[in-house]
Design a protein around this motif. Structure first.
Motif, short mmCIF file in Angstrom:
data_model
loop_
_atom_site.label_atom_id
_atom_site.label_comp_id
_atom_site.label_asym_id
_atom_site.label_seq_id
_atom_site.Cartn_x
_atom_site.Cartn_y
_atom_site.Cartn_z
N ASP A 168 -15.27 11.73 -0.53
CA ASP A 168 -14.25 12.57 -1.16
C ASP A 168 -13.07 11.70 -1.56
N ALA A 169 -12.80 11.63 -2.87
CA ALA A 169 -11.71 10.79 -3.33
C ALA A 169 -10.40 11.38 -2.88
N GLY A 170 -9.48 10.49 -2.52
CA GLY A 170 -8.14 10.92 -2.18
C GLY A 170 -7.32 11.01 -3.44
N VAL A 171 -6.04 10.70 -3.32
CA VAL A 171 -5.14 10.73 -4.47
C VAL A 171 -5.26 9.41 -5.22
N THR A 172 -5.47 9.51 -6.52
CA THR A 172 -5.64 8.31 -7.35
C THR A 172 -4.48 8.16 -8.30
N GLN A 228 0.83 -1.20 0.00
CA GLN A 228 0.00 0.00 0.00
C GLN A 228 0.86 1.25 0.00
N GLY A 229 0.21 2.41 -0.16
CA GLY A 229 0.91 3.69 -0.10
C GLY A 229 1.10 4.14 1.33
N LEU A 230 1.42 5.40 1.50
CA LEU A 230 1.69 5.96 2.83
C LEU A 230 0.43 6.61 3.40
N THR A 263 -1.13 14.38 1.08
CA THR A 263 -1.93 13.15 0.98
C THR A 263 -1.30 12.29 -0.10
N PHE A 264 -0.97 11.06 0.26
CA PHE A 264 -0.31 10.15 -0.68
C PHE A 264 -1.31 9.21 -1.33
N GLY A 265 -1.01 8.84 -2.56
CA GLY A 265 -1.75 7.78 -3.23
C GLY A 265 -1.18 6.43 -2.86
#
Lengths: 114, 111
Positions: free
Chosen positions: B1-5, A42-44, B101-103
């Protein structure tokens, strides 16, 4: 330039025991500090951050970290770990300049055993 | 709310080929940064894009290039792939302030 040192590459601990993951950073006039968690494949995910104010910061899942300016440390602690806390933990510091880029440590694998 | 994709999630390429990775930032974020995470290492800063321009670059060769579009999404391009480019590529978005915010990343394997 900023740098981050995570001295422990792996920390094995039994479930319900306390744990401390160590993080030291290079000195700077002002500093923003972060702990991120990375589960396998997974990511961070941001765990907690210190920007200013109280030197003790807490996360919603029981972790806390204390900013210690004199020792240039930002150690992560949890009084009682769970199996689900098994993951890689990264300490990071914001570098100076316009980009706010993050400088990461090499990570600490927290391995919680039953 | 979508995060980073980020897309794709996994990719296998041959040495010498070129690859393009894509990132859509979190809603309301206008800045995109790219990081490379080699196996067993912490993420390393590649570059950051703001207002469609590269604002700062880390210690990566010119084979690594990027682009940011008017809708703030971004691409990372790597030319002439080497085995050592195999890594997890992470995109992070932000607005003002130091928070990111990381994907979930793109796992690139070069064979």
């Amino acid at each position: 330039a900023q740098s981050v040192t995570q001295l422990d590459s792996q920390v094995p601990v039994f479930e319900e025991a306390p744990v401390e993951l160590r993080c030291n950073y290079s000195s700077s006039v002002s500093v923003y500090l972060f702990w991120y968690v990375q589960y396998p494949n997974q990511g961070l995910q941001l765990l907690l951050k210190y920007l200013s104010g109280s030197t003790l910061v807490e996360s919603i899942n029981g972790f806390e970290a204390e900013f210690n300016k004199s020792q240039t440390s930002f150690h992560l602690r949890k009084p009682s770990v769970h199996i689900s806390d098994t993951a890689e933990y990264f300490c990071a510091v914001r570098d100076g300049g316009a980009t706010n880029k993050l400088i990461f440590g090499t990570g600490t694998l927290l391995a919680v055993q039953p | 709310d979508a995060g980073v994709t980020q897309s794709p999630t996994h990719l296998i390429k041959t040495r010498g080929q070129q690859v393009t990775l894509r990132c859509s930032p979190k809603s309301g974020h206008d800045t995109v940064s790219w990081y490379q995470q080699a196996l067993g290492q912490g993420p390393q800063f590649i570059f950051q894009y703001y207002e469609e321009e590269e604002r700062q670059r880390g210690n990566f060769p010119d084979r690594f290039s990027g682009h940011q579009f008017p809708n703030y999404s971004s691409e990372l391009n790597v030319n002439a792939l080497l085995l050592g480019d195999s890594a997890l590529y992470l995109c992070a978005s932000s607005f003002t302030g130091p928070g990111y915010t990381f994907g979930s990343g793109t796992r690139l394997t070069v064979v």
